[in-house]
Write a protein that holds these residues in place. Structure first.
Motif, PDB file in Angstrom:
ATOM      1  N   LEU A  97       0.823  -1.221   0.000  1.00  0.00           N
ATOM      2  CA  LEU A  97       0.000   0.000   0.000  1.00  0.00           C
ATOM      3  C   LEU A  97       0.862   1.280   0.000  1.00  0.00           C
ATOM      4  O   LEU A  97       0.614   2.191  -0.813  1.00  0.00           O
ATOM      5  CB  LEU A  97      -0.976  -0.032   1.192  1.00  0.00           C
ATOM      6  CG  LEU A  97      -1.907   1.148   1.315  1.00  0.00           C
ATOM      7  CD1 LEU A  97      -2.867   1.224   0.106  1.00  0.00           C
ATOM      8  CD2 LEU A  97      -2.730   1.069   2.601  1.00  0.00           C
ATOM      9  N   PRO A  98       1.920   1.360   0.879  1.00  0.00           N
ATOM     10  CA  PRO A  98       2.707   2.591   0.886  1.00  0.00           C
ATOM     11  C   PRO A  98       3.339   2.887  -0.478  1.00  0.00           C
ATOM     12  O   PRO A  98       3.359   4.039  -0.920  1.00  0.00           O
ATOM     13  CB  PRO A  98       3.800   2.301   1.914  1.00  0.00           C
ATOM     14  CG  PRO A  98       3.272   1.171   2.736  1.00  0.00           C
ATOM     15  CD  PRO A  98       2.330   0.432   1.894  1.00  0.00           C
ATOM     16  N   PHE A  99       3.770   1.795  -1.199  1.00  0.00           N
ATOM     17  CA  PHE A  99       4.379   2.014  -2.514  1.00  0.00           C
ATOM     18  C   PHE A  99       3.338   2.507  -3.515  1.00  0.00           C
ATOM     19  O   PHE A  99       3.637   3.343  -4.356  1.00  0.00           O
ATOM     20  CB  PHE A  99       4.999   0.707  -3.049  1.00  0.00           C
ATOM     21  CG  PHE A  99       6.096   0.174  -2.165  1.00  0.00           C
ATOM     22  CD1 PHE A  99       7.181   1.005  -1.801  1.00  0.00           C
ATOM     23  CD2 PHE A  99       6.077  -1.131  -1.697  1.00  0.00           C
ATOM     24  CE1 PHE A  99       8.179   0.498  -0.988  1.00  0.00           C
ATOM     25  CE2 PHE A  99       7.070  -1.614  -0.893  1.00  0.00           C
ATOM     26  CZ  PHE A  99       8.140  -0.796  -0.522  1.00  0.00           C
ATOM     27  N   LEU A 100       2.110   1.976  -3.370  1.00  0.00           N
ATOM     28  CA  LEU A 100       1.050   2.415  -4.290  1.00  0.00           C
ATOM     29  C   LEU A 100       0.692   3.884  -4.019  1.00  0.00           C
ATOM     30  O   LEU A 100       0.469   4.663  -4.961  1.00  0.00           O
ATOM     31  CB  LEU A 100      -0.202   1.531  -4.136  1.00  0.00           C
ATOM     32  CG  LEU A 100      -0.110   0.124  -4.743  1.00  0.00           C
ATOM     33  CD1 LEU A 100      -1.355  -0.690  -4.375  1.00  0.00           C
ATOM     34  CD2 LEU A 100      -0.011   0.195  -6.258  1.00  0.00           C
ATOM     35  N   LEU A 101       0.672   4.232  -2.698  1.00  0.00           N
ATOM     36  CA  LEU A 101       0.319   5.620  -2.355  1.00  0.00           C
ATOM     37  C   LEU A 101       1.367   6.597  -2.926  1.00  0.00           C
ATOM     38  O   LEU A 101       1.027   7.685  -3.415  1.00  0.00           O
ATOM     39  CB  LEU A 101       0.235   5.768  -0.826  1.00  0.00           C
ATOM     40  CG  LEU A 101      -0.988   5.107  -0.150  1.00  0.00           C
ATOM     41  CD1 LEU A 101      -0.878   5.232   1.366  1.00  0.00           C
ATOM     42  CD2 LEU A 101      -2.262   5.782  -0.619  1.00  0.00           C
ATOM     43  N   SER A 102       2.626   6.166  -2.870  1.00  0.00           N
ATOM     44  CA  SER A 102       3.678   7.058  -3.371  1.00  0.00           C
ATOM     45  C   SER A 102       4.002   6.799  -4.837  1.00  0.00           C
ATOM     46  O   SER A 102       5.016   7.246  -5.350  1.00  0.00           O
ATOM     47  CB  SER A 102       4.948   6.875  -2.524  1.00  0.00           C
ATOM     48  OG  SER A 102       5.324   5.504  -2.540  1.00  0.00           O
ATOM     49  N   ASN A 103       3.183   5.978  -5.462  1.00  0.00           N
ATOM     50  CA  ASN A 103       3.282   5.649  -6.889  1.00  0.00           C
ATOM     51  C   ASN A 103       4.640   5.066  -7.292  1.00  0.00           C
ATOM     52  O   ASN A 103       5.158   5.283  -8.384  1.00  0.00           O
ATOM     53  CB  ASN A 103       2.976   6.908  -7.726  1.00  0.00           C
ATOM     54  CG  ASN A 103       2.377   6.492  -9.066  1.00  0.00           C
ATOM     55  OD1 ASN A 103       1.925   5.355  -9.232  1.00  0.00           O
ATOM     56  ND2 ASN A 103       2.400   7.411 -10.041  1.00  0.00           N
ATOM     57  N   GLN A 104       5.206   4.245  -6.364  1.00  0.00           N
ATOM     58  CA  GLN A 104       6.491   3.596  -6.694  1.00  0.00           C
ATOM     59  C   GLN A 104       6.181   2.214  -7.281  1.00  0.00           C
ATOM     60  O   GLN A 104       6.273   1.174  -6.622  1.00  0.00           O
ATOM     61  CB  GLN A 104       7.334   3.432  -5.417  1.00  0.00           C
ATOM     62  CG  GLN A 104       7.738   4.740  -4.812  1.00  0.00           C
ATOM     63  CD  GLN A 104       8.558   4.509  -3.549  1.00  0.00           C
ATOM     64  OE1 GLN A 104       9.569   3.813  -3.555  1.00  0.00           O
ATOM     65  NE2 GLN A 104       8.116   5.126  -2.464  1.00  0.00           N
ATOM     66  N   ILE A 105       5.794   2.173  -8.521  1.00  0.00           N
ATOM     67  CA  ILE A 105       5.333   0.938  -9.169  1.00  0.00           C
ATOM     68  C   ILE A 105       6.459  -0.092  -9.243  1.00  0.00           C
ATOM     69  O   ILE A 105       6.239  -1.296  -9.049  1.00  0.00           O
ATOM     70  CB  ILE A 105       4.786   1.262 -10.576  1.00  0.00           C
ATOM     71  CG1 ILE A 105       3.594   2.219 -10.471  1.00  0.00           C
ATOM     72  CG2 ILE A 105       4.347  -0.027 -11.314  1.00  0.00           C
ATOM     73  CD1 ILE A 105       2.451   1.785  -9.592  1.00  0.00           C
ATOM     74  N   GLY A 106       7.708   0.378  -9.427  1.00  0.00           N
ATOM     75  CA  GLY A 106       8.839  -0.579  -9.493  1.00  0.00           C
ATOM     76  C   GLY A 106       8.990  -1.324  -8.184  1.00  0.00           C
ATOM     77  O   GLY A 106       9.184  -2.544  -8.166  1.00  0.00           O
ATOM     78  N   ALA A 107       8.819  -0.600  -7.061  1.00  0.00           N
ATOM     79  CA  ALA A 107       8.951  -1.265  -5.742  1.00  0.00           C
ATOM     80  C   ALA A 107       7.816  -2.266  -5.532  1.00  0.00           C
ATOM     81  O   ALA A 107       8.011  -3.368  -4.996  1.00  0.00           O
ATOM     82  CB  ALA A 107       8.917  -0.213  -4.639  1.00  0.00           C
ATOM     83  N   VAL A 108       6.619  -1.863  -6.031  1.00  0.00           N
ATOM     84  CA  VAL A 108       5.476  -2.801  -5.931  1.00  0.00           C
ATOM     85  C   VAL A 108       5.822  -4.089  -6.680  1.00  0.00           C
ATOM     86  O   VAL A 108       5.639  -5.195  -6.177  1.00  0.00           O
ATOM     87  CB  VAL A 108       4.202  -2.153  -6.515  1.00  0.00           C
ATOM     88  CG1 VAL A 108       3.085  -3.183  -6.652  1.00  0.00           C
ATOM     89  CG2 VAL A 108       3.737  -1.004  -5.655  1.00  0.00           C
ATOM     90  N   TYR A 109       6.325  -3.933  -7.853  1.00  0.00           N
ATOM     91  CA  TYR A 109       6.638  -5.084  -8.714  1.00  0.00           C
ATOM     92  C   TYR A 109       7.649  -6.010  -8.049  1.00  0.00           C
ATOM     93  O   TYR A 109       7.470  -7.223  -7.970  1.00  0.00           O
ATOM     94  CB  TYR A 109       7.176  -4.567 -10.048  1.00  0.00           C
ATOM     95  CG  TYR A 109       7.211  -5.648 -11.092  1.00  0.00           C
ATOM     96  CD1 TYR A 109       6.115  -5.840 -11.939  1.00  0.00           C
ATOM     97  CD2 TYR A 109       8.327  -6.472 -11.218  1.00  0.00           C
ATOM     98  CE1 TYR A 109       6.156  -6.836 -12.874  1.00  0.00           C
ATOM     99  CE2 TYR A 109       8.365  -7.472 -12.154  1.00  0.00           C
ATOM    100  CZ  TYR A 109       7.269  -7.656 -13.014  1.00  0.00           C
ATOM    101  OH  TYR A 109       7.323  -8.660 -13.921  1.00  0.00           O
ATOM    102  N   GLU A 110       8.702  -5.407  -7.511  1.00  0.00           N
ATOM    103  CA  GLU A 110       9.765  -6.209  -6.882  1.00  0.00           C
ATOM    104  C   GLU A 110       9.238  -6.981  -5.674  1.00  0.00           C
ATOM    105  O   GLU A 110       9.537  -8.160  -5.490  1.00  0.00           O
ATOM    106  CB  GLU A 110      10.897  -5.281  -6.419  1.00  0.00           C
ATOM    107  CG  GLU A 110      12.016  -5.180  -7.421  1.00  0.00           C
ATOM    108  CD  GLU A 110      13.034  -4.131  -6.998  1.00  0.00           C
ATOM    109  OE1 GLU A 110      13.338  -4.092  -5.781  1.00  0.00           O
ATOM    110  OE2 GLU A 110      13.489  -3.369  -7.854  1.00  0.00           O
ATOM    111  N   THR A 111       8.421  -6.268  -4.865  1.00  0.00           N
ATOM    112  CA  THR A 111       7.876  -6.914  -3.658  1.00  0.00           C
ATOM    113  C   THR A 111       7.022  -8.134  -4.037  1.00  0.00           C
ATOM    114  O   THR A 111       7.160  -9.233  -3.479  1.00  0.00           O
ATOM    115  CB  THR A 111       7.003  -5.919  -2.871  1.00  0.00           C
ATOM    116  OG1 THR A 111       7.742  -4.742  -2.656  1.00  0.00           O
ATOM    117  CG2 THR A 111       6.545  -6.509  -1.543  1.00  0.00           C
TER     118      THR A 111
END
Ligand code: ADP
Length: 614
Positions: A60-74
């Motif tokens: 959720l925090p990555f989505l809120l800050s729009n860090q799509i690459g971090a979402v993908y890696e996680t």
């Protein structure tokens, strides 16, 4: 080796074991395995829900800050960590595919579970996370494990039950079979058999059995000794009865014919009365002796029935003729109704049937003071070449009390002492009738009413004869058979007997018919006389010292002597069937029982005359 027994304990235990194994297998397959699988699937679903919630919180925090690459890696890291996740999918709130970059085809299969979660924060949607997990390999492993454990369990249970079965077989079944075999052997009279040993319940049973066996063995031995004694005593009694009746017949052979000869001389009224008394008493005694002889014969099983062709109708006629005189003397009306055709010939013992009927008819005359006596005979086809004969002998006499009806067929049984005192009798007649009817395969029964009369009924099934032959000659003289007084004129007879009285009596009786009589007091003298002169008739006593009548007859028949073909008539007080058969076997033509009675001799001579004329 005993045959396979479905009732045996061994079989029953094996059947229970088998049934238990089959039921457990069915329960395992259809109940236990599905249930455990369901529980596992439910637990896996709960776990997946928890995992996906933690994951959505994590990205959720990555989505809120729009860090799509971090979402993908996680997501990639997490997906790689779970072996059974076959698909992890994240789409944005605007339906944009975020992970994986390109959505693969949605997998399908029986053991797949799917969990979705919307990722929201402060009422705003940021995407949707979907996980598909494949539980198949784990479920297969789990079920395999269950089956393995169950098989081990079954194995242990089966081995235990087999061990119990073997133990039951060794300790119970086999030992019980030993006891049962011992009981079987004991039933066959073999007491020397082994029994199971031990201190358990079966050992105790065997001990009790052993004690019982000893008692039975002792009792059986005692019984055997008593039985042998009884048999010996019975045998001795029968032999005694036979000997005594023979011994009594011999003097009777002197008394009756002498009295008969005396009766034919000129006598005063008083003398005639006395001679009549001698004759009546002598005849009564002969009949008792005959009965005793029959009883002796029936008791020691010596009764041999003859098989001869005879006409039942002729037997009825003879019985009727024989007793007609005594009934008429008492003023009784005689009724004869014979529905049997004179042409019907049967196979059986005519003499014994006649004896039975004479006995019943004689009783009817004896126990009836007034009224009538009747003889009724009928026949029925019994199929397969056999006929059923029915004879009813009824009277209007004193009758028999109900409670005595069964007893009167027992030996020595009479209804009561008063009747015996009034009418006389030995109580043997009906027992002989019953034994003879039993021996011939027939039956006798009685119906009676005191004061009104009695009816004795006979039933006898016999083989029909197809040949029309002449009926066998009666041992009893009938009034029809009376010889001419001159039948012996110009004829010679030889009488052979070691007893002087018998010789004298017989010679007087034959001389009366005009015979030229020669006497021989031994078998040897008879041989020498028969070697020199031809006789028309030879009367040969059966029992004589040195050479008996049978041997003498055989010798006379041998060679070409003058009497090789003469008519030889056996004489004996032994009147059992086997004696008569012996006489015939030795070559005698006929047989007359002692005491030789005038009327019997007359009947014989009448028939002889008929034969000569033919
Ligand atoms: P018994 O020599 O005494 O006549 P049985 O055996 O012939 O012996 O008969 C037994 C008894 O049965 C007789 O004593 C008599 O009481 C009874 N009985 C037999 N026949 C008749 C009959 N026709 N009428 C009445 N009583 C009979």
């Amino acid at each position: 080796m005993k045959a396979f027994n479905l009732q045996s304990i061994r079989f029953r235990i094996s059947a229970v074991i088998l049934a238990g194994v089959v039921c457990s297998s069915l329960l395992l397959q259809y109940l236990w395995v599905p249930r455990v699988t369901n529980l596992f699937v439910e637990a896996s679903e709960r776990e997946l829900t928890r995992d996906i919630e933690i994951l959505s919180d994590g990205i959720l925090p990555f989505l809120l800050s729009n860090q799509i690459g971090a979402v993908y890696e996680t997501l990639e890291t997490v997906e790689n960590r779970y072996d059974n996740w076959v698909q992890l999918n994240l789409i944005s709130a605007t339906e944009e595919q975020l992970y994986p970059r390109r959505l693969e085809e949605v997998p399908s299969g029986p053991n797949l579970i799917t969990e979705n979660i919307s990722i929201e924060f402060q009422g705003q949607n940021y995407g949707k996370l979907t996980v598909i997990a494949d539980l198949g390999p784990v479920i297969d492993k789990l079920q395999g494990e269950i089956v393995r454990m169950a098989l081990i369990g079954f194995g242990i249970v089966t081995m235990t039950l087999i061990a119990i079965s073997v133990l039951v077989d060794r300790l119970v079944t086999r030992r019980l079979i030993l006891v049962a075999d011992a009981a079987d052997e004991m039933a066959d009279g073999n007491f020397d058999v082994s029994l199971p040993e031990g201190r358990d319940e079966i050992g105790q049973l065997a001990d009790h059995f052993h004690a019982m066996r000893r008692r039975i063995q002792d009792q059986t031995e005692t019984l055997n000794v008593a039985w042998k004694r009884a048999e010996t005593a019975l045998d001795a009694r029968s032999r005694f009865l036979a000997t005594m009746s023979h011994e009594i017949r011999t003097p009777l052979n002197g008394i009756i014919p002498t009295a008969e000869l005396l009766a034919e001389t000129e006598l005063s009224e008083e003398q005639r009365q006395k001679v009549d008394i001698i004759l009546t008493s002598g005849k009564a005694m002969t009949s008792i002796v005959d009965d005793i002889l029959d009883v002796a014969m029936l008791e020691n099983g010596k009764l041999v029935l003859q098989r001869q062709e005879f006409s039942p109708e002729a037997i009825c006629a003879e019985v009727f003729d024989i007793l007609r005189y005594s009934a008429e003397v008492k003023g009784l009306e005689l009724v004869k109704s014979c529905e049997i055709s004179p042409d019907l010939m049967c196979w059986g013992d005519a003499n014994r049937l006649r004896q039975v009927l004479i006995n019943l008819f004689g009783n009817a005359v004896k126990f009836t003071k007034q009224g009538s006596i009747a003889l009724k005979a009928s026949v029925e086809d019994a199929g397969q070449g056999r006929v059923k004969l029915f004879f009813d002998v009824s009277d209007t006499g004193i009758g028999i009390q109900k409670d005595a009806l069964d007893r009167i067929f027992n030996r020595f049984e009479q209804v009561n002492g008063d009747i015996t005192r009034q009418f006389g009798g030995s109580g043997l007649g009906l027992s002989i009738v019953k034994s003879l009817m039993d021996a011939m395969g027939g039956s006798v029964s009685v119906e009676s009413e005191v004061g009104a009369g009695s009816t004795f009924k006979l039933e006898l099934e016999l083989e029909k004869s197809t040949k029309a032959t002449k009926a066998v000659r009666s041992r009893y003289p009938t009034p029809k058979a009376v010889a001419d007084d001159t039948v012996g004129a110009d004829r010679s007879a030889l009488i052979v007997d070691d007893n002087e009285v018998n010789l004298t009596v017989a010679s007087k009786m034959l001389a009366r018919f005009g015979f030229d009589v020669d006497l021989a007091n031994s078998g040897l003298t008879a041989l020498s006389k028969a070697g020199k002169k031809k006789y028309d008739l030879i009367f040969m006593d059966m029992h004589m010292p040195e050479m008996d009548g049978l041997v003498a007859t055989l010798r006379i028949r041998e060679g070409n002597g003058p009497n090789a073909k003469a008519k030889i008539v056996g004489l004996s007080a032994s009147v059992q069937t086997e004696d008569v058969e012996k006489c015939h076997a030795a070559g005698m033509n006929d047989f007359l029982p002692k005491p030789l009675r005038a009327e019997r001799l007359q009947a014989f001579l009448a028939e002889w005359e008929e034969e000569n004329a033919a």
